[in-house]
Motif scaffolding. Structure first.
Motif, PDB file in Angstrom:
ATOM      1  N   GLU A   4       1.361  -1.193   0.048  1.00  0.00           N
ATOM      2  CA  GLU A   4      -0.130   0.028   0.050  1.00  0.00           C
ATOM      3  C   GLU A   4       0.789   1.078   0.064  1.00  0.00           C
ATOM      4  OE1 GLU A   4      -2.984   1.243   3.264  1.00  0.00           O
ATOM      5  OE2 GLU A   4      -3.834   0.147   2.173  1.00  0.00           O
ATOM      6  N   ASP A   5       1.434   2.045   1.340  1.00  0.00           N
ATOM      7  CA  ASP A   5       1.987   2.406   1.194  1.00  0.00           C
ATOM      8  C   ASP A   5       3.911   2.482   0.550  1.00  0.00           C
ATOM      9  OD1 ASP A   5       0.552   5.166   2.906  1.00  0.00           O
ATOM     10  OD2 ASP A   5       0.539   3.058   4.124  1.00  0.00           O
ATOM     11  N   HIS A   6       4.190   3.472  -0.236  1.00  0.00           N
ATOM     12  CA  HIS A   6       5.002   3.063  -0.285  1.00  0.00           C
ATOM     13  C   HIS A   6       5.960   5.085  -0.632  1.00  0.00           C
ATOM     14  CE1 HIS A   6       7.784   2.148  -4.518  1.00  0.00           C
ATOM     15  NE2 HIS A   6       8.012   1.504  -4.081  1.00  0.00           N
ATOM     16  N   ILE A   7       7.437   4.064  -0.246  1.00  0.00           N
ATOM     17  CA  ILE A   7       8.266   5.403  -0.174  1.00  0.00           C
ATOM     18  C   ILE A   7       9.869   5.079  -0.893  1.00  0.00           C
ATOM     19  CG2 ILE A   7       9.473   7.290   1.138  1.00  0.00           C
ATOM     20  CD1 ILE A   7       7.241   6.711   3.343  1.00  0.00           C
ATOM     21  N   ASN A   8      10.652   6.077  -1.702  1.00  0.00           N
ATOM     22  CA  ASN A   8      11.439   5.603  -1.933  1.00  0.00           C
ATOM     23  C   ASN A   8      11.714   6.633  -3.131  1.00  0.00           C
ATOM     24  OD1 ASN A   8      13.767   4.702  -3.775  1.00  0.00           O
ATOM     25  ND2 ASN A   8      12.822   2.531  -3.251  1.00  0.00           N
ATOM     26  N   PRO A   9      12.555   7.044  -2.225  1.00  0.00           N
ATOM     27  CA  PRO A   9      12.389   8.499  -2.665  1.00  0.00           C
ATOM     28  C   PRO A   9      13.613   8.971  -4.433  1.00  0.00           C
ATOM     29  CG  PRO A   9      14.629   8.727  -0.720  1.00  0.00           C
ATOM     30  CD  PRO A   9      13.457   7.762  -1.012  1.00  0.00           C
ATOM     31  N   LYS A  10      14.190   7.876  -4.627  1.00  0.00           N
ATOM     32  CA  LYS A  10      15.018   6.933  -5.622  1.00  0.00           C
ATOM     33  C   LYS A  10      14.126   7.203  -6.871  1.00  0.00           C
ATOM     34  CE  LYS A  10      18.600   4.976  -5.788  1.00  0.00           C
ATOM     35  NZ  LYS A  10      19.690   4.310  -5.738  1.00  0.00           N
ATOM     36  N   LEU A  11      12.570   7.096  -7.050  1.00  0.00           N
ATOM     37  CA  LEU A  11      11.405   6.320  -8.129  1.00  0.00           C
ATOM     38  C   LEU A  11      10.424   7.807  -8.303  1.00  0.00           C
ATOM     39  CD1 LEU A  11      10.984   2.786  -6.626  1.00  0.00           C
ATOM     40  CD2 LEU A  11      11.938   3.281  -8.635  1.00  0.00           C
ATOM     41  N   PRO A  12      10.397   7.955  -9.034  1.00  0.00           N
ATOM     42  CA  PRO A  12       8.946   9.052  -9.731  1.00  0.00           C
ATOM     43  C   PRO A  12       7.663   7.994  -9.089  1.00  0.00           C
ATOM     44  CG  PRO A  12       9.951   7.769 -12.232  1.00  0.00           C
ATOM     45  CD  PRO A  12      10.883   7.148 -10.959  1.00  0.00           C
ATOM     46  N   ASN A  13       6.849   9.521  -8.641  1.00  0.00           N
ATOM     47  CA  ASN A  13       5.297   9.318  -8.950  1.00  0.00           C
ATOM     48  C   ASN A  13       4.168   9.392  -9.944  1.00  0.00           C
ATOM     49  OD1 ASN A  13       6.497   8.415  -6.446  1.00  0.00           O
ATOM     50  ND2 ASN A  13       6.209  11.411  -5.443  1.00  0.00           N
ATOM     51  N   ILE A  14       3.208   8.179  -9.010  1.00  0.00           N
ATOM     52  CA  ILE A  14       2.594   8.168 -10.242  1.00  0.00           C
ATOM     53  C   ILE A  14       1.466   8.780  -9.288  1.00  0.00           C
ATOM     54  CG2 ILE A  14       3.068   6.835 -11.806  1.00  0.00           C
ATOM     55  CD1 ILE A  14       1.319   4.634 -10.455  1.00  0.00           C
ATOM     56  N   SER A  15       0.297   9.106  -9.598  1.00  0.00           N
ATOM     57  CA  SER A  15      -1.616   9.494  -8.902  1.00  0.00           C
ATOM     58  C   SER A  15      -2.029   8.166  -8.542  1.00  0.00           C
ATOM     59  CB  SER A  15      -1.671  10.581 -10.064  1.00  0.00           C
ATOM     60  OG  SER A  15      -3.395  10.489  -9.391  1.00  0.00           O
ATOM     61  N   LEU A  16      -2.583   7.928  -7.725  1.00  0.00           N
ATOM     62  CA  LEU A  16      -3.859   7.041  -7.282  1.00  0.00           C
ATOM     63  C   LEU A  16      -5.169   7.475  -8.046  1.00  0.00           C
ATOM     64  CD1 LEU A  16      -2.243   6.144  -4.060  1.00  0.00           C
ATOM     65  CD2 LEU A  16      -1.372   5.705  -6.507  1.00  0.00           C
ATOM     66  N   ASP A  17      -5.172   8.284  -8.670  1.00  0.00           N
ATOM     67  CA  ASP A  17      -6.903   8.502  -8.404  1.00  0.00           C
ATOM     68  C   ASP A  17      -7.194   7.771  -9.837  1.00  0.00           C
ATOM     69  OD1 ASP A  17      -6.883  10.673  -7.609  1.00  0.00           O
ATOM     70  OD2 ASP A  17      -6.263  12.325  -8.910  1.00  0.00           O
ATOM     71  N   VAL A  18      -6.337   6.662 -10.895  1.00  0.00           N
ATOM     72  CA  VAL A  18      -6.872   5.596 -11.433  1.00  0.00           C
ATOM     73  C   VAL A  18      -7.728   5.020 -10.966  1.00  0.00           C
ATOM     74  CG1 VAL A  18      -5.499   6.830 -13.483  1.00  0.00           C
ATOM     75  CG2 VAL A  18      -4.786   5.168 -11.673  1.00  0.00           C
ATOM     76  N   LEU A  19      -6.615   4.714 -10.199  1.00  0.00           N
ATOM     77  CA  LEU A  19      -7.245   3.385  -9.053  1.00  0.00           C
ATOM     78  C   LEU A  19      -8.809   3.576  -7.997  1.00  0.00           C
ATOM     79  CD1 LEU A  19      -3.320   2.613  -7.798  1.00  0.00           C
ATOM     80  CD2 LEU A  19      -4.551   1.607  -9.653  1.00  0.00           C
ATOM     81  N   GLN A  20      -9.027   4.358  -7.761  1.00  0.00           N
ATOM     82  CA  GLN A  20     -10.419   4.364  -7.087  1.00  0.00           C
ATOM     83  C   GLN A  20     -11.417   3.447  -7.680  1.00  0.00           C
ATOM     84  OE1 GLN A  20     -12.105   8.514  -5.986  1.00  0.00           O
ATOM     85  NE2 GLN A  20      -9.505   9.202  -5.537  1.00  0.00           N
ATOM     86  N   PRO A  21     -11.927   2.801  -7.219  1.00  0.00           N
ATOM     87  CA  PRO A  21     -13.042   1.776  -7.753  1.00  0.00           C
ATOM     88  C   PRO A  21     -14.449   2.859  -7.470  1.00  0.00           C
ATOM     89  CG  PRO A  21     -12.532   1.550  -5.065  1.00  0.00           C
ATOM     90  CD  PRO A  21     -11.877   2.621  -5.680  1.00  0.00           C
ATOM     91  N   SER A  22     -15.240   1.579  -8.193  1.00  0.00           N
ATOM     92  CA  SER A  22     -16.139   2.073  -8.799  1.00  0.00           C
ATOM     93  C   SER A  22     -18.418   2.019  -7.642  1.00  0.00           C
ATOM     94  CB  SER A  22     -17.176   1.697  -9.728  1.00  0.00           C
ATOM     95  OG  SER A  22     -16.925   0.494  -9.873  1.00  0.00           O
ATOM     96  N   PHE A  23     -18.820   2.818  -7.645  1.00  0.00           N
ATOM     97  CA  PHE A  23     -20.052   2.359  -6.725  1.00  0.00           C
ATOM     98  C   PHE A  23     -20.310   1.120  -6.575  1.00  0.00           C
ATOM     99  CE2 PHE A  23     -24.126   2.567  -4.702  1.00  0.00           C
ATOM    100  CZ  PHE A  23     -24.188   3.018  -3.344  1.00  0.00           C
ATOM    101  N   PRO A  24     -20.170   0.832  -7.059  1.00  0.00           N
ATOM    102  CA  PRO A  24     -20.408  -1.106  -7.441  1.00  0.00           C
ATOM    103  C   PRO A  24     -19.090  -1.786  -6.141  1.00  0.00           C
ATOM    104  CG  PRO A  24     -21.121  -0.345  -9.169  1.00  0.00           C
ATOM    105  CD  PRO A  24     -20.867   0.594  -8.495  1.00  0.00           C
ATOM    106  N   GLU A  25     -18.775  -1.638  -6.590  1.00  0.00           N
ATOM    107  CA  GLU A  25     -17.259  -1.749  -6.182  1.00  0.00           C
ATOM    108  C   GLU A  25     -17.012  -2.170  -4.791  1.00  0.00           C
ATOM    109  OE1 GLU A  25     -13.731  -2.920  -9.558  1.00  0.00           O
ATOM    110  OE2 GLU A  25     -14.376  -0.501  -8.978  1.00  0.00           O
ATOM    111  N   ILE A  26     -17.189  -0.493  -4.182  1.00  0.00           N
ATOM    112  CA  ILE A  26     -17.571   0.200  -2.841  1.00  0.00           C
ATOM    113  C   ILE A  26     -18.336  -0.092  -1.937  1.00  0.00           C
ATOM    114  CG2 ILE A  26     -18.097   1.908  -1.991  1.00  0.00           C
ATOM    115  CD1 ILE A  26     -16.478   3.937  -4.344  1.00  0.00           C
TER     116      ILE A  26
END
Length: 750
Positions: A519-541
């Motif tokens: 889940e959490d991931h900290i590594n200053p040597k790596l570039p970051n990506i946004s997690l918005d694309v991972l948010q589930p849909s209402f039926p999944e929630i």
């Protein structure tokens, strides 16, 4: 027919009601029997008395409602501190006001309504609701208590109207109302910030709506028929939206509906097109409408609770990413796992939580006395692990070294960030789960032995693939023993702070217990990506929320010093439940049913089974009964049968449940047993009066019997009312106590 049979306090025979919808009792008796009973009655109400019958009914309903509200709102402000489960449901009402996400084992509707009542009454959501006994002081709590008392008070007129519809007898309805009005248990549950009065409100409303639309069977598809059918669906959604035991009233309505449709199907005077219309109407009103409303409550629930809170850890990482304030919300983190990364590892099994360790050791006799490893449901620094190579101690974050990604099949070490001990397993048995191996924290400053080595595998991926944060489902295989890291979900004792057991299982079958994600991931040597694309849909929630609630329900266990009970205790009123206070200086409230009411209900169930069996056998054998007895037997079998079925459906399933149970779980069933008592005793007294018709006082038997029951119930409430309204001073064992001599069972602890 003697006056006692057709008259009494009701002043009416078993006759069809006037109006657009026919009475259920009249339909049960049949037109010929009802007409014959009316014709043979020597004393029919005069036209002038009929003119006053409807106002009299309304006046009696008003009196019943007034008594109900008076008893429920009397001393509502006492005690001015938290009582029993107010600490949970008051706190959850606060969460809605503050829009803070939380977890509970029940659906959201009841808590949302409590929060709304608090908001509308001026409560600002700042009271902490930490523990029973904490004083409310300047905080506004009466709005929430008043809302629950309001719904609890409506139970009595609802029960009154239900019995009146089933029996067409005012004395039966009045006796039912008295049983519930003067029951100390129903009164106590109605006066506090709890889900029980809300649940029972919807159950009783659904029952009333059902018998009302049954009574409109002679005018299908009329406006009243559609109204009561739709209200039944609305109330079913409400009952299920408060607690999952709302399924029981759904079962009862479902059985009634199937029976109704089966009879319609067998009526050859009705075309199949009409039968299809009936089926469609019930699908729309009793399935589609409740499901739509139930789903809507969750839509509102998730829309309102949009801030991170104490319930985050029960849900998946993707779920948490939608909560404002959560470290995953609008977060940007490295996508692929690399050596040197600081991570949290979360179980794929719902409501298990994060791989966790802390500085405490396993106690003597529990495997090796090494550092405990558990799972924990909440965010914590002790959930952080550093992923390292198994065969080197070089620092992967050294800027001079290239980034090296972790791949499927790599052998790794997981070093606990706070204590610098490695995730470790060996052949010692796990604390709770037999034939599983113990998992510990071992080593000093990351230096341990070969039992710290784990092979990381990505489920359903090929060898060599990189491991993605959140999305990759991984397993950790212990290199020496070949076992798989997992969580049994079992709660460890207090020496492990009642966190959940982590084991290494030698059974390699792929289950959710042994699947994890980063889940959490900290590594200053790596570039970051946004997690918005991972948010589930209402039926999944919604699906995830239900899985977490079901698992939470099954895992419920009693709190310290808390009285639990068994289902067989409940009908006999064997043991109460302490709401507030434990000694002679405290304001004491004790949840216990009025013993006269409860034992009368128990006797009535036995009498109903006996008398109902006699009438059923007589009917099956074709015995020819007098018209009066025939009419009363049909009311007893059909109206009473509905109520007995309700009692059974709301009681017997608890014998099959594995979760912890409490006394208050019986109260929905108690509503049905009280309605059955009212209908039964009215019928038995009418039969008794009919059988004594040759005696001069026979006409008064029914009236005197009903009056005696009403007075006895009222007097018993006078004796036991301190249980609900509060006691101060000596305990019941002391002769100076107001409850002295009333502790009829040793198990009553007041």
């Amino acid at each position: 027919m003697p006056p006692a049979v057709g008259g009494g306090l009701a002043g009416s025979e078993l006759r069809p009601r006037r109006g657009r919808c026919g009475s259920q009792a009249a339909r049960a008796v049949g037109p010929d029997v009802a007409t014959e009973a009316t014709a043979r009655s020597p004393k029919r109400p005069a036209p002038s008395s009929r003119r006053f019958e409807a106002p009299g009914r309304w006046a009696l309903l008003a009196l019943v409602t007034l008594m109900s509200f008076a008893t429920r709102f009397h001393r509502l402000d006492q005690p001015p501190h938290i009582c029993w489960d107010e600490t949970h449901f008051g706190k959850m009402g606060s969460y809605y006001i503050n829009r803070t996400f939380f977890f509970d084992v029940h659906p959201p509707l009841g808590k949302m309504l409590i929060g709304l009542a608090g908001y509308l009454s001026g409560y600002d959501g700042t009271f902490l609701f930490q523990k029973p006994g904490d004083k409310y002081e300047h905080h506004s709590y009466l709005g929430m208590r008043g809302f629950c008392a309001f719904l609890g008070a409506l139970l009595i007129p609802f029960a009154y109207l239900t019995v009146l519809e089933l029996s067409q007898s005012l004395p039966a309805a009045l006796l039912t109302a008295a049983l519930l009005t003067f029951d100390t248990g129903c009164l106590t549950l109605s006066q506090y910030i709890l889900l029980d009065p809300i649940l029972m409100f919807f159950i009783m409303a659904a029952m009333l709506s059902m018998v009302k639309y049954n009574s409109c069977a002679n005018r299908p598809f009329s406006a009243p028929w559609w109204l009561w059918l739709s209200l039944t669906g609305v109330n079913l959604a409400g009952a299920l939206g408060v607690k999952f035991v709302g399924l029981f009233i759904i079962l009862q309505v479902g059985w009634n509906t199937l029976s109704d449709l089966w009879h319609l199907f067998g009526d050859l005077s009705i075309s199949m097109v009409t039968v299809g219309k009936h089926l469609t109407a019930r699908i729309l009103c009793l399935i589609v409408l409740p499901l739509a409303l139930y789903t809507a409550t969750y839509a509102v629930h998730f829309m309102v609770l949009n801030k991170s809170g104490p319930g985050d850890g029960f849900f998946s990482s993707a779920f948490q990413a939608r909560l404002s304030g959560n470290n995953l919300h609008n977060a940007s983190i490295p996508e692929h796992l690399a050596y040197g990364s600081v991570i949290t590892v979360k179980s794929a099994r719902m409501a298990v939580g994060y791989l966790h360790s802390h500085g405490h050791l396993y106690p003597e006799g529990i495997g090796a006395r090494q550092q405990q490893v558990t799972t924990y449901l909440h965010k914590d620094y002790n959930n952080l692990w550093i992923i390292k190579k198994h065969n080197t101690n070089s620092d992967p974050l050294d800027p001079s070294l290239p980034v090296e990604f972790v791949r499927h099949g790599d052998v790794i070490r997981l070093e606990h960030k706070e204590t610098s001990r490695n995730l470790h397993s060996h052949y010692h048995e796990a604390p709770l789960t037999r034939k599983h191996y113990q998992v510990t924290g071992y080593g000093i400053n990351g230096t341990g032995d070969s039992n710290d080595f784990w092979r990381i595998e990505v489920v359903n991926r090929k060898f060599g693939n990189r491991i993605k944060v959140l999305r990759s489902r991984i397993r950790l295989i212990h290199l020496v023993t070949g076992c798989v890291l997992g969580s049994s979900g079992k709660v460890l004792p207090k020496w492990a702070w009642e966190q959940l057991e982590v084991t290494c299982t030698p059974y390699l079958k792929e289950t959710l217990n042994s699947i994890w994600n980063v889940e959490d991931h900290i590594n200053p040597k790596l570039p970051n990506i946004s997690l918005d694309v991972l948010q589930p849909s209402f039926p999944e929630i919604m699906l995830e929320a239900h899985m977490v609630m079901i698992r939470g329900n099954n895992g419920l266990k009693p709190k310290d010093n808390e009285f639990t009970s068994k289902p067989w205790h409940w009908p006999i009123n064997y043991q109460g439940l302490r709401f507030s206070g434990i000694n002679d200086t405290d304001f004491r409230v004790y949840l216990l049913g009025n013993p006269v009411v409860w034992w009368l209900n128990l006797l009535s169930i036995a009498l109903y089974l006996l008398s109902g069996s006699i009438f059923a056998v007589a009917a099956q054998r074709g015995a020819r009964l007098p018209a009066e007895v025939e009419g009363l037997s049909q009311v007893l079998l059909q109206g009473g049968g509905q109520l007995l079925l309700g009692w059974m459906i709301h009681y017997f399933p608890f014998f099959l449940m594995g979760r912890i149970l409490y006394f208050h779980h019986y109260f929905p069933a108690m509503l049905f047993s009280s309605m059955l008592t009212g209908l039964l005793w009215d019928t038995l007294l009418r039969l008794c009066a009919w059988s004594l018709a040759s005696f001069s006082l026979a006409g008064h038997v029914h009236a005197l019997g009903i009056l005696s029951l009403l007075l006895g119930i009222a007097y018993s409430f006078y004796l036991f009312h301190p249980l609900a309204y509060g006691m101060v001073g000596p305990l019941a064992q002391d002769p100076r106590s107001p409850m002295a001599g009333l502790r009829w069972l040793e198990s009553w602890d007041f």
